[in-house]
Design an enzyme around this catalytic site. Structure first.
Site, PDB file in Angstrom:
ATOM      1  CE  LYS A   1      -4.124  -2.281   2.342  1.00  0.00           C
ATOM      2  NZ  LYS A   1      -4.937  -2.068   3.265  1.00  0.00           N
ATOM      3  CG  ASN A   2       5.532   2.894  -0.373  1.00  0.00           C
ATOM      4  OD1 ASN A   2       5.205   3.968  -0.579  1.00  0.00           O
ATOM      5  ND2 ASN A   2       6.780   2.601   0.083  1.00  0.00           N
TER       6      ASN A   2
END
Length: 326
Positions: free
Chosen positions: A108-109
């Site tokens: 989720k970066n």
């Protein structure tokens, strides 16, 4: 003879003796006091130094990997890595394998997905099949991973991936989880991308698909939203088959088992009837009864349903005024 150093710190590494690290000043430490490890301070001190020197080399690429491991969301580190790999003629396939590992650890970066897009742009068409496969793997592990769905959208839009292939993928995801709103959104995105939202045959297929999912799970809010989206251009009462389907579902479902999404859909149909001056009074009364029921079975949205009930009455008055003016 120099003694062998087992320290992982750059300050103790003979290969970096030619670089003077730049540590945070006291003012910086006072302004933003963050608890960090010694290896974090060490790595970023050397990163600052190579940034000032504008050094681009394999050892800098290794340093950047350490900095990313310590802070994978640091934009400046990622940006400098892009500058370095471009000038060094870095092996892009090797970079993609590196990104595979990073995304598995930090899916989720935002920064890692942005970097991946940059690499895919450099690689071009040759990267498409692997990207679709990779996105599929990430999405299967986490079905609603926003970044993976967004990346897939970018790939199919940029490289003009065929519609049918992606509709098949979205359907597979819906068969795994028919409540997966991301898969419905992706399916609608593909229809829009390929200008199919006005294609009656295609839309009928999609409507029947939504109806099938609703029939199986009436409380599937995502399927109801998808059905509404497919009809919104011409109105949710524009398709007589949908109206019949919804009314039949209402009649054949016990009162205490009726889905709030079913009731809300019918209430919206009634609002549309009022606007179209189709049995306006009866539609307004039915809408208000439905919204009253919804207030009791879905109290989380009670204020919204109260507002909609008032809206039904307001629309009725306007409709009656128009009729009287004629």
């Amino acid at each position: 003879m120099d003694e062998f150093s087992s320290s992982p710190l750059y300050k103790d590494n003979a290969d970096w003796k030619d670089v003077t690290p730049i540590y945070p000043s006291k003012n910086e430490e006072v302004a933003v006091k963050i608890a960090v490890t010694e290896d974090f301070i060490d790595a970023f001190a050397y990163f600052r130094a190579v940034l000032i020197k504008n050094e681009k080399s394999p050892r800098v690429m290794a340093l950047l990997e350490d900095c990313i491991r310590l802070n994978p969301a640091n934009y400046t580190v990622w940006q400098y890595r892009r500058v370095c790999l471009t000038e060094l003629g870095w092996d892009l396939k090797k970079e993609m394998r590196y990104l595979d590992d990073i995304i598995q650890e930090s899916s989720k970066n935002y920064q890692v997905w942005h970097h991946r897009r940059f690499i895919v742009e450099l690689m071009g068409e040759s990267a498409v099949s692997d990207e679709l496969r990779f996105c599929s793997e990430v999405i299967r592990e986490e079905e609603k991973n926003y970044h993976a769905w967004q990346h897939r959208q970018w790939v199919v839009r940029t490289f003009k991936v065929p519609l049918d292939d992606e509709l098949t993928f979205a359907l597979k995801m819906l068969l795994i989880d028919s409540r997966n709103n991301s898969a419905y959104n992706y399916r609608y995105f593909m229809l829009t991308l390929h200008d199919k939202t006005e294609d009656k045959d295609r839309i009928n297929i999609e409507i029947n698909l939504a109806k099938e999912f609703i029939q199986n799970i009436p409380n599937n809010e995502s399927a109801w939203n998808y059905l509404t989206g497919l009809l919104i251009t011409n109105g949710i009462t524009s398709d007589s088959n949908v109206v019949s389907f919804v009314e039949d579902l209402y009649e054949t479902t016990p009162e205490d088992k009726r889905s709030p999404f079913l009731l809300a859909f019918i209430a919206d149909m009634m609002l549309e009837n009022i606007e179209n001056q189709t049995a306006a009074e009866e539609s307004a009364e039915r809408a208000k009864k439905l919204y009253k029921t919804l207030q009791s079975i879905d109290p989380v949205r009670i204020n919204y349903y109260k507002h909609q009930s008032l809206l039904a009455q307001t629309m009725l008055i306007k409709s009656q005024t128009k009729v009287a003016a004629k």
